[in-house]
Design a protein around this motif. Structure first.
Motif, short mmCIF file in Angstrom:
data_model
loop_
_atom_site.label_atom_id
_atom_site.label_comp_id
_atom_site.label_asym_id
_atom_site.label_seq_id
_atom_site.Cartn_x
_atom_site.Cartn_y
_atom_site.Cartn_z
N VAL A 126 -33.76 5.61 10.90
CA VAL A 126 -33.73 4.44 10.83
C VAL A 126 -34.71 3.77 11.72
CG1 VAL A 126 -31.12 4.26 9.81
CG2 VAL A 126 -32.03 3.81 12.45
N THR B 17 -37.87 4.90 12.01
CA THR B 17 -39.07 4.58 11.52
C THR B 17 -39.34 3.47 10.38
OG1 THR B 17 -38.70 6.47 9.96
CG2 THR B 17 -39.50 7.16 11.75
N THR B 18 -38.10 3.24 9.54
CA THR B 18 -38.12 2.25 8.58
C THR B 18 -38.01 0.82 9.25
OG1 THR B 18 -37.17 1.55 6.82
CG2 THR B 18 -35.62 2.73 8.29
N SER C 241 -41.49 -0.09 10.59
CA SER C 241 -42.32 -0.45 9.47
C SER C 241 -42.15 -2.02 9.16
CB SER C 241 -42.43 0.36 8.21
OG SER C 241 -42.43 1.83 8.63
#
Lengths: 340, 340, 340, 340
Positions: free
Chosen positions: B152, B154-155, B158
């Motif tokens: 979670v 990395t998302t 982003s």
């Protein structure tokens, strides 16, 4: 207060977690941190750079060490220890946190005895340091080696073919022992216990008789009873050096002669010490890093942060490096019922 | 000698490793093993089958338990303990190895006090049993939860969006604490410490201000200061029950109101207790299984195999189940420098 | 209708998924399945057992093949093909599904031309069969090799030390090419393209100059321009055979001579073909298994289930085994911009 | 030549691989690259920064996107497309590479028709774009969902308890279908096919009758025959919104009513789109990135790099976004024999 930090010896997963914790805990106290490059080479050459919390923001799940590492040992260099002192002074360090294994911490211990303000953090995938239950990197390496045992087992079973897996461990067999247990191997050969080839063959044969492909885990430092000359082939390797090791291939060849099945050897090599650290190594590195900063705050020079049971405690560096922690005979013998 | 064995309570990775060790160690001694089905239901219904080494040959890397499990508790059933005794007798068991958590081992302890020859092995992904450093299943669960935090993050990064990850732990926060440390979370909320919503929000805001997406790990049993009524929505869930829990979604909603960013909640749920056991849980299960058979050999009834530092020792079942092992305040406070 | 099924050649992850699909699809049609043991040895020796859906209930995530495999080739044995026919007849098989690579499917093709009711399913970690986009096992092997490249990179970077990773692939470089791309290697050496040592060294030096540790991925069948005699050391290996291969170690030695850095070689070996299949290989194996049963239903003898774009189609076995599918020059040259 | 690049829509693993390839291939041609922040917001606000090969040196194995992403859509904003053009001009971009799903590429297509020099790269974990066999991110998501199915299966089996796993997929069922196949689920419910609750229950009951715990994979967009109003509970969720979705929990509740077993639901959520990309997504992202730069070199404006069989080809953006790629009825029906 300004803390220097370095990572020495072979790299391993979890070093960055320890670095991050040292930096964040120092920052929380309002202290500065400088990171020395490449183990003891950094202070010897006064090669360092500031480390702030942004520098360590993305390193927790990264293998290796962002500082670099080396096996440079100032003890063996004329004026080496003085150069370390000068390097620390050049960067205004009030204290040093040294992260490493036997060699690195041995130097740290020597420095501490000469009055340098140093504390240690233990790492080595071999888990052969004293005074701590476990070292940074070992958990990840056990996981990698176990996965390899799992992998070769399925192919071994499909062809009913014994496989020898050589893992790291020159002096201590922890990695071999643990991956053999976790992988369900039929033999676990460790440096602490010269192995009897006939006994290994008996296990292999018994396993094949049950139509189970045996997997033999062998530490690189394990030797047959009778000694090193047995394993050394006398050939020179591709580098032109006498081939001294290669116990995995040697053993596979011996088993190949004794069984009506092709025996394969897999030498895991450097994959064992790289890649993302396990959750355990991240937590361990973090806790030890936090404790090392506490040790600095207390002025506990010459100490090492160690895991003892559920607690992180400070122990004497001297106790950690006095002798290698080897697999006790009783613990090794206890797994005999599993080896089939 | 014939040993009965059962696994009770919620299943977890590593149970099969313990079963395998019990069977192999017993077999090596020339003893028989029978496996009771579905926890305490097995002996209550005299439902068991023989377990030989071929039955456990392929289970080391398998999650769950090949015996099945249940939350059946003979203590709450009229004549329940007597039925357990009768079930053991019906299968000719001289001793029982009970593998479980607080409830299962509590029953074992009660049986031991009435003279039944029983020894215990601790398991629970929550790691909240006393008298052992760690329980079977916890290591794997920490690994799964940490991987989720990694994912979670990395998302979240982003989209610069906070994410709340709810992990298991009704009473003890070990799983939340460890996955938060290993995953580099910005907040770790545990049952032992009522959390202050404003403080959590401060951490979230500070993280966003650094353009770092915060990840908040919250144990399912964590509550805001002020108590359960705050979290309970009063609504009924899809099953028609009052929704008592859901702290993850509740917290995400509160943070969503307070920040100019969409906040997401992830509730890990049952993925945390399944799948292949970590190498650590396989080794731990194996060692505890071996030790339990030793305990039977010694007649150490009422004892439990436990990990203490580097050693596996026998402790009193009574000590293991006396009270839940919770996260000490000092250990929780120590990670404050990391939470940003 | 009764279908025979066998798995031949080197095992790989995903074979069990294909077996399971063959069994379940046959069962759904009311057909029986018998599994022959150890590739073509099974029908030659009439060695088979019934396979029902309970036999394949737990195999989807298991590497290897529950039927066993071998490299036995009836074509090279006097009366071999007749023995295959007799074995099929002995077990009442109306059709045969042969799962294998070039050799296994070559035999299937030969049998089909003599009137045997056979269809094929392609597998090989090398992905070098024609007429299908990809073969069972390749995806998992690429994943394992890529993970190894990731792992050695972190340790290589920490010590600024080049590492050579030797992966499988005697004739085709797909595995090397893909793991080099996915792992971000600095060089990818494949059998289809003799490599120029100076050019490799240039890449290594350029990478080191940027303070990036180069990782060189080399297929076991890759050779320097100039040919095999260059690589062959003339030494005998531990098995007493002339050491013909070992391009990984050979290359590491050459690079070691040319650089001021210790160069390490890792030879992945058999870990590349074992362990749990990737989700892709499970899906691929399943789809191909379903299609093979469709082919039997249609009487499409001599065909092979193949992935073509998004569709599974039936192709001619003859087209699959006519020639090895090699890496086209254009596809190899296209990655040049990445190799630094 | 100067290329602009952006990533739009929901992030996914593999975006960084594509960015890296665009940068490295451009650099090899002597071109500059600027990266726009947060999808179409970047060019609309002229928010960009130069991207060199050092910026992408360590991103290949990193999930998410280093550029950030958003759902900002210039088409819906007054003067939005003009602002995009102005943003590109402000940074001197001669061409734009847009990486995204249906929305992002729809905008790219619109821009191309107005004469902007744009090419596209397809990504979406849902794999529902036309004109390409697969999109970046899908492979990793299938792997994560499959692992979850594996995990819940072991615990489901231990308690003989059905589990419903809800995966992403509002309109297309690829992720649900593939993870159900790869995980060996007993039911796969997708948006393209309204499901019959009685039929699902029949599968569940049949599985339990075989003493196999059923796992039901359901896409978030799947609906029972009869429509959305059946699933909508009417309750408001923790955010105060009407709860429209939640098919996973709804289905678990219905199955719980119908079976003598506790049924559990797991909603995977955002873990499905984060974390390290699979080797396949890294290779795919890389190949598509290389091809996009080729498209720029050729002036193939309005095209999209696509995987077609084994080849990467250029297709028309218009073809990719014309309609969603849904699961064909035949492909869905083909898996019926496996669902038990």
């Amino acid at each position: 207060m300004r803390i220097g930090v370095l990572t020495g010896g072979g790299d391993c997963p979890g070093l960055n977690a320890a670095l991050r914790a040292v930096v964040m805990a120092s920052d929380a106290r309002g202290w500065d941190v400088v990171g020395f490059a490449d183990g003891w080479r950094g202070p010897m050459d006064a090669d360092a750079r500031p480390l702030g919390i942004d520098d360590v923001a993305d390193v927790l799940d990264r293998g290796g060490t962002i500082l670099g590492s080396s096996r440079t040992n100032p003890v063996g260099v004329d004026g080496g220890l003085e150069r370390v002192g000068a390097g620390l002074a050049a960067h205004g360090c009030d204290a040093l946190v040294a992260i490493g294994g036997e060699d690195t911490l041995g130097v740290a211990n020597t420095l501490a005895r000469t009055g340098v303000s140093v504390v240690g953090i233990p790492k080595t995938i071999d888990d052969d340091l004293g005074a701590t239950d476990v070292t940074i990197g070992h958990s990840t390496a056990v996981g990698i080696a176990t996965e390899a045992v799992d992998r070769v087992r399925t192919t071994a079973q499909s062809h009913l073919r014994p496989v020898v897996v050589e893992v790291m461990g020159r002096h201590a067999g922890w990695l071999a022992l643990r991956s053999a247990i976790a992988g369900g191997a039929q033999a676990a050969l460790i440096p602490e216990r010269p192995f009897d080839l006939d006994e290994v063959q008996d296990r292999v044969a018994a396993s094949l008789a049950r139509r189970r492909a045996p997997v033999v885990v062998v530490a690189e430092g394990a030797l047959p009873a009778g000694g090193a000359e047995t394993v050394s082939s006398g050939e020179t390797d591709a580098f032109g050096h006498i081939r001294l090791g290669g116990v995995g291939e040697w053993l596979a060849a011996r088993l190949d002669e004794r069984n009506d099945a092709d025996v394969r050897a897999v030498v895991l090599g450097h994959v064992q010490r790289g890649g993302p650290p396990s959750a355990f190594d991240r937590e361990l590195g973090t806790r030890l890093g936090l404790a090392a900063v506490d040790a600095v705050a207390q002025g506990s020079w010459g100490s090492m942060a160690a895991l003892r049971g559920e607690q992180v405690e400070l122990v004497a560096l001297a106790d950690a490096v006095r002798e290698l922690k080897l697999v006790p005979a009783q613990q090794y013998d206890a797994i005999a019922p599993l080896l089939r």
